[in-house]
Design an enzyme around this catalytic site. Structure first.
Site, PDB file in Angstrom:
ATOM      1  N   CYS A  32       0.868  -1.178   0.000  1.00 49.89           N
ATOM      2  CA  CYS A  32       0.000   0.000   0.000  1.00 49.89           C
ATOM      3  C   CYS A  32       0.906   1.230   0.000  1.00 49.89           C
ATOM      4  O   CYS A  32       1.720   1.401   0.922  1.00 49.89           O
ATOM      5  CB  CYS A  32      -0.909  -0.013   1.224  1.00 49.89           C
ATOM      6  SG  CYS A  32      -1.985   1.429   1.278  1.00 49.89           S
ATOM      7  N   CYS A  47      -3.211   7.441  -4.525  1.00 53.47           N
ATOM      8  CA  CYS A  47      -3.014   5.986  -4.465  1.00 53.47           C
ATOM      9  C   CYS A  47      -1.611   5.606  -4.963  1.00 53.47           C
ATOM     10  O   CYS A  47      -1.306   5.717  -6.153  1.00 53.47           O
ATOM     11  CB  CYS A  47      -4.083   5.235  -5.261  1.00 53.47           C
ATOM     12  SG  CYS A  47      -4.011   3.468  -4.945  1.00 53.47           S
TER      13      CYS A  47
END
Ligand code: PYC
Length: 332
Positions: free
Chosen positions: A89, A252
């Site tokens: 992530c 992101c």
């Protein structure tokens, strides 16, 4: 019985990061990838308790720090999120490393540099400190590549789309403006969530990627809606859908990495070139194709992502088995 988790909460470019700094369970496994598998088998309730309502929300994400298993490495990270335990992530890494350094949980062997082990591989990190704060973090992410091109789907309410799939630490279905998809603002967040579910379901039915070198990583988990930039100096904008109801508030990190691989593969971005990526809310990461590489038999890139995170406070969370919602719930 009450389990108590001490957390440092904050956000990276608007998306939440919860660094669980106390009560990380001891995990079995010779690598962070194996520890991830062990966590999912034995401790997924910790993820759902800390990410789902009533202690979290649809966008919640975070992780734990562990001693690394690789030599010459500063720390290992295990990610938790509403959608599962991600192999990697990006916004989470920027937040976890920022909060970990600022609070003395990570003590770098070389100031300004870190080598971090995540389930998807090794991250090489540079960070910049201003006073007490980590002002920016730049991560050389795991090798990223395009796994499939031109998957034809037909989304109710939107029509036919041609979708590509790229890996940037997770597998992304990438939708570029085409046909009835004219850009993010024409749809809005609620509609993007609705459509993303249908896109993900249809892409999953057509294609199930498995990482060529790490078989525990596979499947399309996220949908990236690409768009033209909005602000000055930006090169692109995107909205990433994950879990059941989340639109990433940050640009992101793994999505940007997948997009860099996608743009590079189609000749639209050169090695060494910066790509300033905007999020749905206008926050930014700086992406860059650092090098060309291979991922198994696929041509790929080494991407980097740069951004910053802000801690918002300490949060000592109780999970009490007498609470009917001790393991959390989602309203989908
Ligand atoms: O930054 O890689 C990322 C990410 C994945 C899901 C939400 N953010």
């Amino acid at each position: 019985m009450r389990d108590i988790f001490f957390c440092i909460d904050g956000h990276t470019a608007g998306n939440p990061v919860r660094l669980v700094a106390g009560a990380a369970p001891l995990l079995a496994g010779a690598t962070m990838a194996e520890r991830r598998t062990d966590f999912m088998a034995r401790y997924d309730w910790i993820r759902t308790a800390l990410c789902f309502e009533p202690r979290g929300h649809d966008m919640m994400s975070g992780g734990f720090l562990y001693p690394p298993t690789l030599p010459d490495t500063d720390a290992g990270v295990l990610f938790i999120e509403t959608s599962g335990c991600l192999p990697m992530c990006g916004h989470g890494s920027i937040g976890i490393l920022t909060f970990g350094i600022e609070h003395g949980l990570i003590r770098p062997r070389v100031p300004g540099r870190l080598r971090i082990e995540v389930p998807a591989g090794l991250l090489e990190v540079d960070y910049h400190v201003e006073g007490e704060r980590v002002a920016s973090v730049r991560i050389r992410n795991v090798p990223s590549y395009v796994a499939a091109e031109g998957i034809a789907i037909d989304v109710p309410g939107l029509g036919p789309l041609s979708v590509d799939v790229a890996y940037g630490g997770n597998y992304y279905a990438i939708v570029e403006p085409q046909g009835a998809y004219r850009g993010l603002d024409a749809l809005g967040a609620a509609r993007l969530i609705e459509l993303s579910r249908a896109v993900r379901e249809q892409v999953r039915a057509a294609f199930q990627p498995v990482h060529p070198l790490e078989p525990s990583i596979g499947g399309v988990s996220h949908v990236l809606w690409a768009d033209a930039p909005r602000g000055e100096g930006a090169h692109g904008r995107n909205a990433v859908f994950y879990g059941e109801k989340a639109i990433d508030r940050s640009p992101c990190g793994t999505g940007t990495s997948a997009r860099l691989a996608h743009l590079h593969a189609s000749g639209r971005l050169k090695t060494g070139e910066a790509f300033v990526h905007e999020s749905y809310i206008g926050s930014r990461f700086i992406g860059r194709v650092e090098a060309e590489t291979t991922v198994g038999d696929f041509k790929g890139i080494v991407p980097s992502i740069e951004g910053s995170a802000i801690a918002t406070g300490f949060n000592t969370i109780w999970v009490d088995r007498r609470d009917p919602f001790w393991a959390g719930f989602q309203v989908v």
